[in-house]
Write a protein that holds these residues in place. Sequence first.
Motif, PDB file in Angstrom:
ATOM      1  N   GLU A 251       0.541  -1.356  -0.076  1.00 15.89           N
ATOM      2  CA  GLU A 251      -0.231  -0.297   0.297  1.00 15.89           C
ATOM      3  C   GLU A 251       0.736   1.113   0.333  1.00 15.89           C
ATOM      4  O   GLU A 251       0.517   2.576  -0.745  1.00 15.89           O
ATOM      5  N   ARG A 261      -7.035   5.979  -5.866  1.00 21.15           N
ATOM      6  CA  ARG A 261      -8.355   5.515  -6.260  1.00 21.15           C
ATOM      7  C   ARG A 261      -8.906   5.066  -7.741  1.00 21.15           C
ATOM      8  O   ARG A 261      -8.253   5.756  -8.588  1.00 21.15           O
ATOM      9  N   LEU A 263     -10.010   2.757 -11.449  1.00 25.27           N
ATOM     10  CA  LEU A 263      -9.926   0.971 -11.512  1.00 25.27           C
ATOM     11  C   LEU A 263      -8.170   0.577 -11.053  1.00 25.27           C
ATOM     12  O   LEU A 263      -8.013  -0.603 -11.178  1.00 25.27           O
ATOM     13  N   LYS A 264      -7.155   1.278 -11.995  1.00 23.71           N
ATOM     14  CA  LYS A 264      -5.535   1.578 -12.108  1.00 23.71           C
ATOM     15  C   LYS A 264      -5.483   1.015 -10.795  1.00 23.71           C
ATOM     16  O   LYS A 264      -4.762  -0.617 -10.327  1.00 23.71           O
ATOM     17  N   THR A 266      -6.810  -0.256  -8.262  1.00 19.18           N
ATOM     18  CA  THR A 266      -7.658  -1.301  -7.909  1.00 19.18           C
ATOM     19  C   THR A 266      -6.635  -2.363  -8.287  1.00 19.18           C
ATOM     20  O   THR A 266      -6.934  -3.519  -7.670  1.00 19.18           O
ATOM     21  N   LEU A 267      -6.853  -2.171  -9.281  1.00 21.95           N
ATOM     22  CA  LEU A 267      -6.105  -3.720 -10.471  1.00 21.95           C
ATOM     23  C   LEU A 267      -4.682  -4.306 -10.307  1.00 21.95           C
ATOM     24  O   LEU A 267      -4.326  -4.903 -10.138  1.00 21.95           O
ATOM     25  N   ARG A 269      -3.651  -3.793  -6.668  1.00 24.48           N
ATOM     26  CA  ARG A 269      -3.645  -4.182  -5.626  1.00 24.48           C
ATOM     27  C   ARG A 269      -4.503  -5.224  -5.705  1.00 24.48           C
ATOM     28  O   ARG A 269      -4.168  -6.360  -5.504  1.00 24.48           O
ATOM     29  N   LEU A 270      -5.081  -5.836  -6.464  1.00 21.68           N
ATOM     30  CA  LEU A 270      -6.014  -6.916  -6.896  1.00 21.68           C
ATOM     31  C   LEU A 270      -3.996  -7.859  -7.651  1.00 21.68           C
ATOM     32  O   LEU A 270      -3.468  -8.839  -6.901  1.00 21.68           O
ATOM     33  N   ARG A 273      -2.003  -8.352  -4.295  1.00 19.49           N
ATOM     34  CA  ARG A 273      -2.429 -10.124  -3.439  1.00 19.49           C
ATOM     35  C   ARG A 273      -2.381 -11.208  -3.967  1.00 19.49           C
ATOM     36  O   ARG A 273      -2.134 -11.989  -3.104  1.00 19.49           O
TER      37      ARG A 273
END
Length: 286
Positions: A251, A261, A263-264, A266-267, A269-270, A273
């Motif tokens: 993070e 914040r 889409l980019k 979020t992808l 982070r995925l 993960r």
Amino acid sequence: MPAIVVERREGLRYEDIEREYQWPLRPVVVPGLCADWPAFKTWTLPYLRDRFPRFQVRVDGSMVALGPFIDEVLAATPERPCRYLRECYLAKVLPEVLPELSPIPGQPRNRTQSRLVPLGDAYRNEAGPPELLISGPGTFFPVLHYDLHHLHAFITQLQGDKEFTVFPPGEAENLYPREDRRQVSRIDCFDPVDLARFPRFANATPIRFRVNAGDTVFVPSGWWHFTRTLSPSLAITWNSVSRANWRAFTEDHFLGEGRQRGLKPTLKRLYLRVIGVMLTAIERGP
């Protein structure tokens, strides 16, 4: 809230440190953790002075030969402290000595060294391999800080003694983090702290303990710390990322402490993960 005590625990293995101290984010002092290093048999300040007398190091922004600098350290007193050598990353400047500082506890699980993690070689050479620290009596580490990107820190004393002062992550409000570098405090003097400039520091609860030659101290991710050198000091420090601080590290390093914040991010982070799950499987083995 009960006072936090930094324990001294002999005989711990890295697995014990990971389970008992990394996951709950608790500092600990481990005597003898790195006693198998060849450097423990030979390295002293006079030894390094005579072995690398003309080797150039950067101290407080200036280049200086290691030999004269160590003479400066050995002549220092609490009343006339010397400069502090830090950010001397041995993988970059003296890679030939790395076998003398091996094995690094936890290095097989240090995620900064995994090629699955999208880090540049320059970062890998600073965030995992050993860093040389040299200081004299009365010298304070220049900044109150927690290690960049929420890395764990291990510091091993080869020679000399230090007093550590640490603060849990929840003390940040009382420690005046800088706006541009949130892991560094604006407090610039600890002897004593100027409460007229930094009044909230009076509400902080410093945890002090001594680290002696042969000790390794584990400072967890997000813990603020600085040191006062008590006698001519030679130390090695290295950083690590494990399962315990993987989320905080990713993070901070990849996502700006989670502030991004859309889409980019979020992808991203995925992806991180998934990488974390893969690394956990690799670390656990068959």
